[in-house]
Scaffold this active site. Structure first.
Site, short mmCIF file in Angstrom:
data_model
loop_
_atom_site.label_atom_id
_atom_site.label_comp_id
_atom_site.label_asym_id
_atom_site.label_seq_id
_atom_site.Cartn_x
_atom_site.Cartn_y
_atom_site.Cartn_z
N VAL A 226 -11.04 -85.86 -56.72
CA VAL A 226 -11.30 -87.08 -57.50
C VAL A 226 -10.83 -86.85 -58.93
CG1 VAL A 226 -13.04 -88.70 -58.31
CG2 VAL A 226 -13.31 -87.62 -56.07
N PHE A 227 -10.05 -87.81 -59.47
CA PHE A 227 -9.59 -87.72 -60.86
C PHE A 227 -10.48 -88.57 -61.76
CE2 PHE A 227 -6.82 -89.00 -64.46
CZ PHE A 227 -6.49 -87.73 -64.94
N GLY A 228 -11.11 -87.92 -62.74
CA GLY A 228 -11.94 -88.62 -63.70
C GLY A 228 -11.23 -88.77 -65.02
N TYR A 229 -11.21 -89.98 -65.56
CA TYR A 229 -10.56 -90.22 -66.86
C TYR A 229 -11.51 -90.90 -67.84
CZ TYR A 229 -10.03 -94.87 -64.76
OH TYR A 229 -10.27 -96.07 -64.15
N GLY A 230 -12.76 -91.13 -67.40
CA GLY A 230 -13.77 -91.73 -68.26
C GLY A 230 -15.00 -90.86 -68.28
N SER A 231 -16.15 -91.45 -67.97
CA SER A 231 -17.42 -90.72 -68.09
C SER A 231 -17.54 -89.56 -67.10
CB SER A 231 -18.59 -91.68 -67.89
OG SER A 231 -18.56 -92.28 -66.61
N GLU B 113 -18.67 -97.18 -58.86
CA GLU B 113 -17.52 -97.87 -59.44
C GLU B 113 -17.35 -99.28 -58.84
OE1 GLU B 113 -16.30 -96.33 -61.85
OE2 GLU B 113 -17.03 -94.31 -61.49
#
Length: 226
Positions: A32-37, A125
């Site tokens: 999983v790619f996280g770019y926020g919290s 999400e």
């Protein structure tokens, strides 16, 4: 039971959003790619992580948040990923740098927990996000270090997309919004701090300018109350 397992147990199963591209199947490893919290608050079990970047997307606070950092009557703003071509059509006077990248954290979900984590993330999400899959790179790598990484994107035709907004408009929303997960400004400040911590160039000019504006408006509001 760990904190991550407790959160997962409390997340109801929901139907997966419509996906742009879905190469992952149950029973296979899940990244999983996280770019926020998710960069600074991982609420699911992991067994590996890689801080890296993806190409051809710009991170922007153009997704309304009705359930985490805002309310239905006063939504906040959280991150989404905008393809460069789409960004350029929305902001022709501020085109995306074709060589710019979006930094974030890729997490490998703990083996055997993939389906449960997927259901948890689908619920987390749920406010307008859909699935896509990207390749993640690190500096000085000739190719991607992880491929087919799940990422949740608030595409521009989703009902919670805020539409083209100036940085000033976005900053004013973030400075004042608050929801069940906390203040909107906390989300932005923690994201910026985390990016600086992981890599000296991970904080892009858009986020740096937005952070400056929000801090200015927060300070102005505090001064007005004195």
């Amino acid at each position: 039971m760990t904190v991550s397992e407790t959160v997962l147990a409390q997340s109801p199963a929901v139907a997966a959003p419509t996906a742009v591209n879905t190469p992952w199947e149950d029973g296979q490893p899940l990244w999983v790619f996280g770019y926020g919290s998710i960069i600074y608050r991982v609420d699911f079990p992991i067994e590996d992580q890689v801080f890296g970047y993806i190409h051809s997307h710009k991170r922007a606070f153009l997704q309304k948040s009705h359930d985490h950092r805002g309310t239905p009557t006063r939504p906040g703003r959280v991150c989404t990923l905008i393809p460069h071509t789409e960004w350029n059509s929305m902001f022709p006077r501020d085109p995306a740098d074709p060589d710019a990248v979006c930094w974030g954290m890729a997490y490998k979900v703990q083996s055997g927990m993939e389906q449960q984590v997927k259901q948890h993330l689908d619920f987390r999400e749920k406010d307008g996000y859909t699935e896509d899959f990207v390749d993640v790179f690190v500096e000085q790598s000739e190719g991607p270090v992880v491929q087919k990484v799940l990422v949740y994107v608030g595409v521009s035709d989703n009902p919670s997309f805020a539409g083209p907004s100036t940085l000033d408009e976005t900053a004013r929303v973030i400075a004042g919004a608050e929801g069940p997960s906390g203040t909107n400004r906390e989300y932005l400040f923690k994201l910026c701090d985390s990016l600086r911590l992981h890599h000296p160039r991970a904080l892009d000019p858009y986020l740096a300018e937005l952070e400056t504006l929000v801090r200015m408006y927060v300070a102005s509001d505090k001064h007005a109350l004195q």
